[in-house]
Design a protein around this motif. Sequence first.
Motif, PDB file in Angstrom:
ATOM      1  N   ARG A 312      -4.213   3.625  19.941  1.00  0.00           N
ATOM      2  CA  ARG A 312      -2.805   3.227  19.956  1.00  0.00           C
ATOM      3  C   ARG A 312      -2.689   1.733  20.292  1.00  0.00           C
ATOM      4  O   ARG A 312      -3.281   1.268  21.294  1.00  0.00           O
ATOM      5  N   GLY A 313      -1.939   1.033  19.474  1.00  0.00           N
ATOM      6  CA  GLY A 313      -1.767  -0.394  19.698  1.00  0.00           C
ATOM      7  C   GLY A 313      -1.152  -0.698  21.050  1.00  0.00           C
ATOM      8  O   GLY A 313      -0.296   0.038  21.541  1.00  0.00           O
ATOM      9  N   GLY A 314      -1.601  -1.782  21.662  1.00  0.00           N
ATOM     10  CA  GLY A 314      -1.033  -2.242  22.923  1.00  0.00           C
ATOM     11  C   GLY A 314      -1.554  -1.542  24.157  1.00  0.00           C
ATOM     12  O   GLY A 314      -1.139  -1.867  25.276  1.00  0.00           O
ATOM     13  N   ARG A 315      -2.482  -0.610  23.983  1.00  0.00           N
ATOM     14  CA  ARG A 315      -2.948   0.168  25.137  1.00  0.00           C
ATOM     15  C   ARG A 315      -4.218  -0.418  25.733  1.00  0.00           C
ATOM     16  O   ARG A 315      -5.050  -0.998  25.043  1.00  0.00           O
ATOM     17  N   SER A 316      -4.327  -0.198  27.015  1.00  0.00           N
ATOM     18  CA  SER A 316      -5.546  -0.566  27.747  1.00  0.00           C
ATOM     19  C   SER A 316      -6.208   0.714  28.214  1.00  0.00           C
ATOM     20  O   SER A 316      -5.663   1.814  28.034  1.00  0.00           O
ATOM     21  N   SER A 317      -7.370   0.605  28.819  1.00  0.00           N
ATOM     22  CA  SER A 317      -8.023   1.803  29.356  1.00  0.00           C
ATOM     23  C   SER A 317      -7.126   2.478  30.389  1.00  0.00           C
ATOM     24  O   SER A 317      -7.132   3.700  30.523  1.00  0.00           O
ATOM     25  N   ARG A 318      -6.313   1.662  31.065  1.00  0.00           N
ATOM     26  CA  ARG A 318      -5.408   2.177  32.113  1.00  0.00           C
ATOM     27  C   ARG A 318      -4.198   2.889  31.501  1.00  0.00           C
ATOM     28  O   ARG A 318      -3.897   4.045  31.848  1.00  0.00           O
ATOM     29  N   THR A 319      -3.482   2.227  30.574  1.00  0.00           N
ATOM     30  CA  THR A 319      -2.247   2.815  30.039  1.00  0.00           C
ATOM     31  C   THR A 319      -2.532   4.001  29.123  1.00  0.00           C
ATOM     32  O   THR A 319      -1.679   4.877  28.970  1.00  0.00           O
ATOM     33  N   TYR A 320      -3.718   4.034  28.533  1.00  0.00           N
ATOM     34  CA  TYR A 320      -4.055   5.182  27.683  1.00  0.00           C
ATOM     35  C   TYR A 320      -4.089   6.459  28.512  1.00  0.00           C
ATOM     36  O   TYR A 320      -3.686   7.529  28.046  1.00  0.00           O
ATOM     37  N   GLU A 321      -4.497   6.325  29.772  1.00  0.00           N
ATOM     38  CA  GLU A 321      -4.481   7.478  30.674  1.00  0.00           C
ATOM     39  C   GLU A 321      -3.090   7.691  31.256  1.00  0.00           C
ATOM     40  O   GLU A 321      -2.577   8.822  31.263  1.00  0.00           O
ATOM     41  N   PHE A 322      -2.467   6.616  31.718  1.00  0.00           N
ATOM     42  CA  PHE A 322      -1.183   6.725  32.404  1.00  0.00           C
ATOM     43  C   PHE A 322      -0.112   7.342  31.510  1.00  0.00           C
ATOM     44  O   PHE A 322       0.723   8.131  31.974  1.00  0.00           O
ATOM     45  N   ASN A 337     -17.540  18.311  19.426  1.00  0.00           N
ATOM     46  CA  ASN A 337     -16.739  17.189  18.935  1.00  0.00           C
ATOM     47  C   ASN A 337     -17.321  15.868  19.451  1.00  0.00           C
ATOM     48  O   ASN A 337     -18.166  15.866  20.350  1.00  0.00           O
ATOM     49  N   PHE A 338     -16.846  14.780  18.895  1.00  0.00           N
ATOM     50  CA  PHE A 338     -17.282  13.453  19.320  1.00  0.00           C
ATOM     51  C   PHE A 338     -16.065  12.647  19.742  1.00  0.00           C
ATOM     52  O   PHE A 338     -14.980  12.805  19.194  1.00  0.00           O
ATOM     53  N   VAL A 339     -16.269  11.758  20.713  1.00  0.00           N
ATOM     54  CA  VAL A 339     -15.211  10.858  21.151  1.00  0.00           C
ATOM     55  C   VAL A 339     -15.777   9.445  21.206  1.00  0.00           C
ATOM     56  O   VAL A 339     -16.723   9.171  21.949  1.00  0.00           O
ATOM     57  N   ILE A 340     -15.218   8.558  20.388  1.00  0.00           N
ATOM     58  CA  ILE A 340     -15.623   7.152  20.415  1.00  0.00           C
ATOM     59  C   ILE A 340     -14.594   6.392  21.243  1.00  0.00           C
ATOM     60  O   ILE A 340     -13.392   6.428  20.949  1.00  0.00           O
ATOM     61  N   ILE A 341     -15.065   5.704  22.267  1.00  0.00           N
ATOM     62  CA  ILE A 341     -14.216   5.065  23.284  1.00  0.00           C
ATOM     63  C   ILE A 341     -14.383   3.555  23.212  1.00  0.00           C
ATOM     64  O   ILE A 341     -15.498   3.042  23.323  1.00  0.00           O
ATOM     65  N   GLN A 342     -13.276   2.834  23.019  1.00  0.00           N
ATOM     66  CA  GLN A 342     -13.357   1.370  22.941  1.00  0.00           C
ATOM     67  C   GLN A 342     -12.078   0.735  23.475  1.00  0.00           C
ATOM     68  O   GLN A 342     -11.008   0.875  22.887  1.00  0.00           O
ATOM     69  N   PHE A 343     -12.196   0.060  24.596  1.00  0.00           N
ATOM     70  CA  PHE A 343     -11.063  -0.650  25.187  1.00  0.00           C
ATOM     71  C   PHE A 343     -11.529  -2.025  25.658  1.00  0.00           C
ATOM     72  O   PHE A 343     -12.723  -2.315  25.670  1.00  0.00           O
ATOM     73  N   GLY A 344     -10.573  -2.842  26.066  1.00  0.00           N
ATOM     74  CA  GLY A 344     -10.926  -4.142  26.639  1.00  0.00           C
ATOM     75  C   GLY A 344      -9.970  -5.251  26.274  1.00  0.00           C
ATOM     76  O   GLY A 344      -9.729  -6.154  27.080  1.00  0.00           O
ATOM     77  N   HIS A 345      -9.401  -5.225  25.084  1.00  0.00           N
ATOM     78  CA  HIS A 345      -8.542  -6.342  24.663  1.00  0.00           C
ATOM     79  C   HIS A 345      -7.297  -6.491  25.530  1.00  0.00           C
ATOM     80  O   HIS A 345      -6.830  -7.618  25.759  1.00  0.00           O
ATOM     81  N   ASN A 346      -6.757  -5.380  25.992  1.00  0.00           N
ATOM     82  CA  ASN A 346      -5.506  -5.442  26.750  1.00  0.00           C
ATOM     83  C   ASN A 346      -5.704  -5.256  28.253  1.00  0.00           C
ATOM     84  O   ASN A 346      -4.740  -5.353  29.010  1.00  0.00           O
ATOM     85  N   ASP A 347      -6.929  -4.986  28.660  1.00  0.00           N
ATOM     86  CA  ASP A 347      -7.182  -4.730  30.089  1.00  0.00           C
ATOM     87  C   ASP A 347      -7.122  -5.989  30.936  1.00  0.00           C
ATOM     88  O   ASP A 347      -7.044  -5.902  32.172  1.00  0.00           O
ATOM     89  N   ALA A 348      -7.164  -7.150  30.288  1.00  0.00           N
ATOM     90  CA  ALA A 348      -7.111  -8.409  31.043  1.00  0.00           C
ATOM     91  C   ALA A 348      -5.684  -8.809  31.395  1.00  0.00           C
ATOM     92  O   ALA A 348      -5.470  -9.830  32.060  1.00  0.00           O
ATOM     93  N   GLY A 349      -4.714  -7.999  30.961  1.00  0.00           N
ATOM     94  CA  GLY A 349      -3.314  -8.301  31.260  1.00  0.00           C
ATOM     95  C   GLY A 349      -2.990  -8.154  32.741  1.00  0.00           C
ATOM     96  O   GLY A 349      -3.837  -7.767  33.560  1.00  0.00           O
ATOM     97  N   GLY A 358      -2.831  -4.075  32.779  1.00  0.00           N
ATOM     98  CA  GLY A 358      -4.099  -4.617  33.249  1.00  0.00           C
ATOM     99  C   GLY A 358      -4.818  -3.658  34.175  1.00  0.00           C
ATOM    100  O   GLY A 358      -4.201  -2.947  34.975  1.00  0.00           O
ATOM    101  N   SER A 359      -6.134  -3.598  34.060  1.00  0.00           N
ATOM    102  CA  SER A 359      -6.952  -2.787  34.972  1.00  0.00           C
ATOM    103  C   SER A 359      -7.736  -3.726  35.882  1.00  0.00           C
ATOM    104  O   SER A 359      -7.885  -4.924  35.586  1.00  0.00           O
TER     105      SER A 359
END
Length: 504
Positions: A312-322, A337-349, A358-359
Amino acid sequence: MKIIRLMALLYATVLFFNFTQKTETKPTIFIVGDSTVKNGSGKGDGGLWGWGDFIGQFLDTTKVAIQNHALGGTSSRSFQYKGLWEPVFKQLKKGDYVFIQFGHNDNGTINDTTRARGTIKGIGNETEEIDNLLTHKHEIVHTYGWYIRKLVQDAKSKGAIPVVFSPIPRNDWKDGKVLRNNESYGLWAKQIAEQEKAAFIDLNAGMSSALDKIGQEKVMGTYFYERDHTHTSAKGAVLSATVIAGELKKNNSLSKYVLADPKIKLPKKKKIFLIGDSTMANNGNNENAVGWGVAFPKYVDTMRVDVINKARGGRSSRTYEFEGLWKEVREQLQPGNFVIIQFGHNDAGAVDKDKFRGSLKGNGTETQIVNRADSIKETVRSFGSYIETYIKEAKEKGAIPIVMSQTVRNEWPNGKPELRDESYNLWSKTAAENQGADFIDLNVIIAKKYEELGKEKVSAFFPKDHTHTGPEGADFNALTAAESIKNLKKCALRDYIEIPKKKE
C-alpha cells in the motif's frame, strides 16, 4: 458349549470368506507408461503432471482400484528390461485391466551410456543385437510394436484386460493444428491393438482435437508450459483424462466404472503475498508510479501460484501494522504460502507528527509513546521490531517469509546509485537473521545493475520523481527480484519462479 463355539467359528469363517471374496472381486486398473502418464513422483514437481494422476477422479474407486506404475523416462523397452513390468505382472488377476501408453521415449538412442531406451521403429520382427552400454548386458532389441504386443499378451495370460493407448500429442503446431503421431507410434499402437484384439484408445487424436478447438495461444501457459512441449500442466493432464473417460464410456467392460458427474479437483494453488509500500504496490492508474509488485506475476508460475499484492502506497513498517493491513494479510495466510516483506522508504518520516509513520531506527527493543493527532496513544517500536513481527507471525501461520531491502531511489551521490547499506538494508537483514528468514539485499543488487546501465538510462525508469518507477522501471525491478529469489538455494519459492529466456 462346544456347539456354540463351533457355530461361532463357522460364523467367523463365513464372514472372513465373504470379506475376502468381496476384496478379491474388486478389479484393479494397472497403468504403465512414461512421464506423460506419471511425471516425477506424481506430485506435480515443476508443475508437470501425467494423466494417470487424475484419471481416478473420473472413476468410481469404490468399484475399481487404480495403481499408476508409469515412470518418467521409460520406453516400451526400458520399462520392461528395468524390471518395472514384473511387479505389475505378478499382481495381475482375472478381471483386472492394464492401461498401456508408450512412445514418447521410444525414438531415443538404442544403445548409449545414459538411457539406452530406443526401440526399432514399426511393429515387425526386426531385431538388433547389442551389448548394452548402460546395463552392461547382452540384449536383443525389438520393435516398438513387439514390446507393446508382449505387454498385451502378458496381461491376457493372467486373465487381465489390456487397453492400448496412442501417446498424447506434444505441444507442436502447424497451420493452427496440433501435429498428430498417426503415422508413427500412434499408428503402431493401434495396429498392435487390432492384431491382438485388444481395446484401443486413440488418445493422441482425441486430445489433439480438443487442443485444436482451444487454440494454440490459449493452450500455451494453461495446458502446457512454454518451456516444455511434452509434459502437461495439471489442466493439461485433466484434459487428457477427460478424453480418456469419454472413450471409456464407449467400452462395454469399463463404462460401468466411469462417473456420470465427476467432481474434478485441481491442485490447490499456493499464494504469494506482497507487503510493502508504493514502490511495490499497485498505485491506481498512475502510470508514473508503478510498483514492481505489479509486474512480478510475469515472472512466476501463475498456474501454480497466485500473487496477491497487498502493498500500500505511503505505508511504513509501522503504519502497515497500525492500520490493520498486516492483520488482514495474516488472517488469510495458509501453510505453504509465501510472504515477501519490503519496507523502508517511509520509515524515515517523523515519529510523532505529520503522517505519524516514522519508526524508531535500528533493531532494538526501545519504544516511544506517541500522542497521535486523532488523540490515540501509540507505542512506536523500531523498524527491525516491526519486520521481525511480520516474519514471526507469518511463520506461526505456516507461511514462508522472505525479507527484501528497499528499492533504489534515482539519487546518485558521488556518481553512484543510492545505497542504504548502513541503515534500512542492514536493519532488514538483521531482522531476517534474528528470525531465521531468507533475506535479499535488493537495494544493493539493483544499485549494481543501475550503475552498469548508467544514470541517463536509469532516469527513464523514474518519470515522476526520484522514488517511484514507471512501467519500465517496475518491470526491471520485478525481474531483478525474481532472479534474486531464484538464486535462493534453499527457498521453496524459487521453484515457482519463471525467468524468460533472453532473446538472441
